[in-house]
Scaffold this motif. Structure first.
Motif, PDB file in Angstrom:
ATOM      1  N   ASP A  52       0.978  -1.261   0.053  1.00  0.00           N
ATOM      2  CA  ASP A  52      -0.054  -0.292   0.104  1.00  0.00           C
ATOM      3  C   ASP A  52       0.884   1.239   0.064  1.00  0.00           C
ATOM      4  OD1 ASP A  52      -3.292  -1.196   0.383  1.00  0.00           O
ATOM      5  OD2 ASP A  52      -1.383  -2.285   1.726  1.00  0.00           O
ATOM      6  N   LEU A  53       2.177   0.813   0.301  1.00  0.00           N
ATOM      7  CA  LEU A  53       2.731   2.271   0.354  1.00  0.00           C
ATOM      8  C   LEU A  53       4.518   1.915   0.282  1.00  0.00           C
ATOM      9  CD1 LEU A  53       2.142   5.338   2.236  1.00  0.00           C
ATOM     10  CD2 LEU A  53       5.202   3.928   2.978  1.00  0.00           C
ATOM     11  N   ILE A  54       5.700   2.147  -0.372  1.00  0.00           N
ATOM     12  CA  ILE A  54       6.520   1.838  -0.342  1.00  0.00           C
ATOM     13  C   ILE A  54       7.553   3.475   0.420  1.00  0.00           C
ATOM     14  CG2 ILE A  54       9.080   1.312  -1.800  1.00  0.00           C
ATOM     15  CD1 ILE A  54       6.884  -0.151  -3.748  1.00  0.00           C
ATOM     16  N   LEU A  55       8.574   3.360   1.465  1.00  0.00           N
ATOM     17  CA  LEU A  55       9.642   3.374   1.396  1.00  0.00           C
ATOM     18  C   LEU A  55      11.329   3.639   1.148  1.00  0.00           C
ATOM     19  CD1 LEU A  55       8.853   3.355   5.449  1.00  0.00           C
ATOM     20  CD2 LEU A  55       8.282   5.535   4.186  1.00  0.00           C
ATOM     21  N   LEU A  56      11.439   4.111  -0.249  1.00  0.00           N
ATOM     22  CA  LEU A  56      12.542   3.239  -0.900  1.00  0.00           C
ATOM     23  C   LEU A  56      13.950   5.034  -0.675  1.00  0.00           C
ATOM     24  CD1 LEU A  56      13.755   2.513  -3.350  1.00  0.00           C
ATOM     25  CD2 LEU A  56      12.565   3.994  -4.236  1.00  0.00           C
ATOM     26  N   ASP A  57      15.019   3.391   0.373  1.00  0.00           N
ATOM     27  CA  ASP A  57      15.976   4.450   0.418  1.00  0.00           C
ATOM     28  C   ASP A  57      16.645   5.429  -0.621  1.00  0.00           C
ATOM     29  OD1 ASP A  57      18.642   5.797   1.702  1.00  0.00           O
ATOM     30  OD2 ASP A  57      19.651   3.879   1.517  1.00  0.00           O
ATOM     31  N   VAL A  58      17.634   6.217  -0.985  1.00  0.00           N
ATOM     32  CA  VAL A  58      18.018   7.104  -2.387  1.00  0.00           C
ATOM     33  C   VAL A  58      19.240   6.260  -2.261  1.00  0.00           C
ATOM     34  CG1 VAL A  58      19.083   9.296  -3.277  1.00  0.00           C
ATOM     35  CG2 VAL A  58      16.227   9.157  -1.692  1.00  0.00           C
ATOM     36  N   MET A  59      19.698   6.543  -1.410  1.00  0.00           N
ATOM     37  CA  MET A  59      21.276   5.788  -1.496  1.00  0.00           C
ATOM     38  C   MET A  59      21.840   4.382  -0.961  1.00  0.00           C
ATOM     39  SD  MET A  59      22.556   9.187  -2.188  1.00  0.00           S
ATOM     40  CE  MET A  59      24.697   8.392  -3.033  1.00  0.00           C
ATOM     41  N   MET A  60      22.072   3.906  -2.118  1.00  0.00           N
ATOM     42  CA  MET A  60      22.044   2.371  -2.310  1.00  0.00           C
ATOM     43  C   MET A  60      23.116   1.826  -3.126  1.00  0.00           C
ATOM     44  SD  MET A  60      18.288   0.644  -1.383  1.00  0.00           S
ATOM     45  CE  MET A  60      17.099   1.454  -3.514  1.00  0.00           C
ATOM     46  N   PRO A  61      24.376   0.424  -2.860  1.00  0.00           N
ATOM     47  CA  PRO A  61      24.775   0.461  -4.250  1.00  0.00           C
ATOM     48  C   PRO A  61      24.216  -0.278  -5.507  1.00  0.00           C
ATOM     49  CG  PRO A  61      25.234  -0.951  -1.848  1.00  0.00           C
ATOM     50  CD  PRO A  61      23.973   0.123  -2.056  1.00  0.00           C
ATOM     51  N   GLU A  74       7.997   2.367 -14.937  1.00  0.00           N
ATOM     52  CA  GLU A  74       8.753   1.901 -17.240  1.00  0.00           C
ATOM     53  C   GLU A  74       8.162   0.356 -16.703  1.00  0.00           C
ATOM     54  OE1 GLU A  74      12.847   1.420 -17.417  1.00  0.00           O
ATOM     55  OE2 GLU A  74      13.021   3.692 -17.982  1.00  0.00           O
ATOM     56  N   LYS A  75       7.666   0.067 -15.569  1.00  0.00           N
ATOM     57  CA  LYS A  75       7.176  -1.294 -15.750  1.00  0.00           C
ATOM     58  C   LYS A  75       5.478  -1.466 -15.185  1.00  0.00           C
ATOM     59  CE  LYS A  75       9.452  -4.992 -13.347  1.00  0.00           C
ATOM     60  NZ  LYS A  75       9.870  -6.180 -14.350  1.00  0.00           N
ATOM     61  N   ASN A  76       5.753   0.221 -15.003  1.00  0.00           N
ATOM     62  CA  ASN A  76       3.954  -0.412 -14.739  1.00  0.00           C
ATOM     63  C   ASN A  76       3.561  -0.743 -13.698  1.00  0.00           C
ATOM     64  OD1 ASN A  76       1.340   1.731 -15.232  1.00  0.00           O
ATOM     65  ND2 ASN A  76       0.751   0.083 -16.481  1.00  0.00           N
ATOM     66  N   ILE A  77       3.691  -1.233 -12.730  1.00  0.00           N
ATOM     67  CA  ILE A  77       3.509  -2.037 -11.897  1.00  0.00           C
ATOM     68  C   ILE A  77       3.444  -1.231 -10.462  1.00  0.00           C
ATOM     69  CG2 ILE A  77       5.341  -3.500 -12.159  1.00  0.00           C
ATOM     70  CD1 ILE A  77       7.292  -3.067  -9.765  1.00  0.00           C
ATOM     71  N   LEU A  78       3.270   0.054 -10.221  1.00  0.00           N
ATOM     72  CA  LEU A  78       2.675   0.892  -9.144  1.00  0.00           C
ATOM     73  C   LEU A  78       2.122   1.213  -8.751  1.00  0.00           C
ATOM     74  CD1 LEU A  78       5.521   3.658  -8.945  1.00  0.00           C
ATOM     75  CD2 LEU A  78       5.404   1.917  -6.843  1.00  0.00           C
ATOM     76  N   GLN A  79       0.590   1.297 -10.212  1.00  0.00           N
ATOM     77  CA  GLN A  79      -0.878   1.188  -9.899  1.00  0.00           C
ATOM     78  C   GLN A  79      -1.452   2.268  -8.222  1.00  0.00           C
ATOM     79  OE1 GLN A  79      -1.886  -2.536 -10.307  1.00  0.00           O
ATOM     80  NE2 GLN A  79      -1.010  -3.075 -11.972  1.00  0.00           N
ATOM     81  N   GLY A  80      -1.392   3.770  -8.537  1.00  0.00           N
ATOM     82  CA  GLY A  80      -1.448   4.207  -7.412  1.00  0.00           C
ATOM     83  C   GLY A  80      -0.910   3.861  -6.612  1.00  0.00           C
ATOM     84  N   ILE A  81       0.305   3.302  -6.309  1.00  0.00           N
ATOM     85  CA  ILE A  81       0.869   3.263  -4.378  1.00  0.00           C
ATOM     86  C   ILE A  81       1.886   4.774  -4.310  1.00  0.00           C
ATOM     87  CG2 ILE A  81       2.904   1.114  -3.243  1.00  0.00           C
ATOM     88  CD1 ILE A  81       1.923  -0.318  -5.468  1.00  0.00           C
ATOM     89  N   PRO A  82       1.656   4.861  -3.504  1.00  0.00           N
ATOM     90  CA  PRO A  82       2.506   6.268  -3.211  1.00  0.00           C
ATOM     91  C   PRO A  82       3.702   6.157  -2.796  1.00  0.00           C
ATOM     92  CG  PRO A  82       1.048   6.045  -1.643  1.00  0.00           C
ATOM     93  CD  PRO A  82       0.675   4.985  -2.773  1.00  0.00           C
ATOM     94  N   ILE A 120       3.654   8.801   7.014  1.00  0.00           N
ATOM     95  CA  ILE A 120       3.131   7.711   6.641  1.00  0.00           C
ATOM     96  C   ILE A 120       1.240   7.671   6.794  1.00  0.00           C
ATOM     97  CG2 ILE A 120       2.469   5.259   6.737  1.00  0.00           C
ATOM     98  CD1 ILE A 120       5.764   5.610   7.319  1.00  0.00           C
ATOM     99  N   LYS A 121       0.477   7.914   7.956  1.00  0.00           N
ATOM    100  CA  LYS A 121      -0.653   7.425   7.683  1.00  0.00           C
ATOM    101  C   LYS A 121      -1.523   8.865   6.811  1.00  0.00           C
ATOM    102  CE  LYS A 121      -4.460   9.406  11.504  1.00  0.00           C
ATOM    103  NZ  LYS A 121      -4.141   9.263  12.376  1.00  0.00           N
ATOM    104  N   ASN A 122      -0.831   9.407   6.546  1.00  0.00           N
ATOM    105  CA  ASN A 122      -1.357  11.001   5.762  1.00  0.00           C
ATOM    106  C   ASN A 122      -0.962  10.576   4.262  1.00  0.00           C
ATOM    107  OD1 ASN A 122      -1.604  12.660   7.253  1.00  0.00           O
ATOM    108  ND2 ASN A 122       0.119  14.206   7.372  1.00  0.00           N
ATOM    109  N   GLN A 123       0.016  10.309   3.939  1.00  0.00           N
ATOM    110  CA  GLN A 123      -0.152   9.538   2.444  1.00  0.00           C
ATOM    111  C   GLN A 123      -1.088   8.306   2.053  1.00  0.00           C
ATOM    112  OE1 GLN A 123       1.293  10.942   0.119  1.00  0.00           O
ATOM    113  NE2 GLN A 123       1.875  12.282   1.237  1.00  0.00           N
ATOM    114  N   LEU A 124      -1.086   7.897   3.538  1.00  0.00           N
ATOM    115  CA  LEU A 124      -1.653   6.017   3.398  1.00  0.00           C
ATOM    116  C   LEU A 124      -3.610   6.610   3.689  1.00  0.00           C
ATOM    117  CD1 LEU A 124      -0.294   3.449   5.607  1.00  0.00           C
ATOM    118  CD2 LEU A 124      -1.051   3.412   3.216  1.00  0.00           C
ATOM    119  N   GLN A 125      -4.071   7.768   3.832  1.00  0.00           N
ATOM    120  CA  GLN A 125      -5.450   8.094   3.887  1.00  0.00           C
ATOM    121  C   GLN A 125      -5.562   8.785   2.616  1.00  0.00           C
ATOM    122  OE1 GLN A 125      -6.922   8.959   7.076  1.00  0.00           O
ATOM    123  NE2 GLN A 125      -8.607   8.590   5.664  1.00  0.00           N
TER     124      GLN A 125
END
Length: 363
Positions: A52-61, A74-82, A120-125
């Motif tokens: 329902d939501l993704i927390l994504l680190d910017v700096m990764m190897p 590009e793969k169109n897999i988010l489908q509205g997932i914040p 997170i609560k705000n974005q899920l709402q």
């Protein structure tokens, strides 16, 4: 709108276990937390679990958060997932890059538990509200589609009312058209055009192909025996009449695909592949595919049905006549599809026999 948090999944993507442990400690009491240690795994999990939501680190190897999000798009897999980026860099340029890629927010490290929870609560709402709105739109669209189908079916029944025997013709051609389209879809040439939605619209629209006959006088429509040349010219006006009726009756819905297909079928089902048909002498791909499909179904039905001026042709003879018209009267691809389903047709005619043969429409 209250959130049912027990059902909400959050995917945490970070290559540092300490960060993951902190976020799990903040979130695990309220949400189901899933973890990915790199971008590749994050993409796989997003496709698999649909968080329902993704927390994504910017700096990764190997693959940073920006590239991970770009591939997800590009793969169109988010489908509205914040997606919320996690970063130790709070400069405006970095934020601009992430927002341009479609992220909805940034959370900076080290994490402030209260701020993490609130964002997170705000974005899920917001997501739940959007999802609910989409459900309402889908329901409304389905209701409108049902209403339109009822209207089109009622218009088709008008032709049946003028001549009750037309009713069985309508049912048979509707089934043949649907089966022809399903078979034609197997041809790579039509895979993109003849979609499942198109086939549904085509089958719904098929009963309207002869709606123009409501404008033909009974002395011609119900005349036993052959028509004179003048009468035939009047009869040949029914495709244009049908098109005009549908355009007039559905003025506000002309862009609706179901209505458009119905109008195209009414206008074009007597056009010939070689351009020698009527009313507009269209040829080949100038004739909409729905009309080309109906042309074969309509002629086959006329051949195997009893008319006041002729006995029914045997199925085998009717099939030979369709083959004879391949490449001249009929689209060769449609004829090939017809031959693939031809063995199914006698069963249809056993189910939908004409109940009378006293007065029949001319074809």
């Amino acid at each position: 709108m209250n959130m049912d948090r027990s059902r909400l999944k959050i995917l945490v993507v970070d290559d540092t276990k300490t960060n993951i442990d902190v976020l799990e400690g903040i979130l695990s009491n309220d949400y189901e937390v899933c973890v990915a240690l790199n971008g590749k795994k994050a993409i796989e999990l997003t496709e698999k679990i649909k968080p329902d939501l993704i927390l994504l680190d910017v700096m990764m190897p190997e693959m940073d958060g920006y590239e991970t999000l770009r591939i997800m798009r590009e793969k169109n897999i988010l489908q509205g997932i914040p997606v919320i980026f996690l970063t130790a860099k709070a400069d405006s340029k970095s934020e601009q890059i992430g927002l341009d890629l479609g992220a909805v927010d940034y959370i900076t490290k080290p994490f402030n538990p209260a701020l993490v929870t609130l964002r997170i609560k705000n974005q899920l709402q917001l997501k739940l509200q959007r999802d609910h709105l989409h459900e309402l739109v889908d329901e409304r669209t389905a209701d409108l589609r049902k209403t339109l189908k009822v209207m089109l079916t009622s218009l088709g029944s008008l032709a049946e009312y003028r001549d009750p025997e037309t009713g069985e013709h309508i049912k048979r051609t509707q089934i043949i058209v649907q089966r022809l389209a399903e078979e034609l879809r197997k041809n790579p040439k039509f895979t993109d055009t003849i979609t499942p939605e198109y086939i549904e619209n085509l089958a719904t629209a098929a009963p309207l192909h002869d709606i123009g006959k409501v404008g033909i006088h009974d002395r011609i429509l119900r005349k036993p025996g052959s028509l004179t040349q003048d009468e035939r010219e009047i009869m040949m006006q029914h495709p244009q009449m049908g098109y005009d009726v549908l355009q007039e009756a559905t003025k506000e819905l002309r862009d609706n695909p179901m209505v458009r297909i119905a109008a195209e079928m009414a206008l074009g089902h007597h056009e010939y592949w070689n351009g020698e048909g009527y009313p507009n002498h269209k040829k080949k791909d100038e004739i909409p595919i729905g009309a080309r499909i109906m042309a074969v179904a309509d002629v086959y039905d006329a051949l195997v049905s009893k008319r006041p001026y002729k006995d029914p042709y045997p199925h085998k003879v009717a099939v030979e006549e369709i083959i004879r018209g391949r490449g001249s009267q009929f689209d060769p691809d449609v004829v090939d599809a017809f031959l693939a389903i031809a063995d199914q047709l006698p069963e249809i005619y056993e189910q939908f026999k004409d109940t009378s043969s006293s007065e029949e429409c001319k074809d």
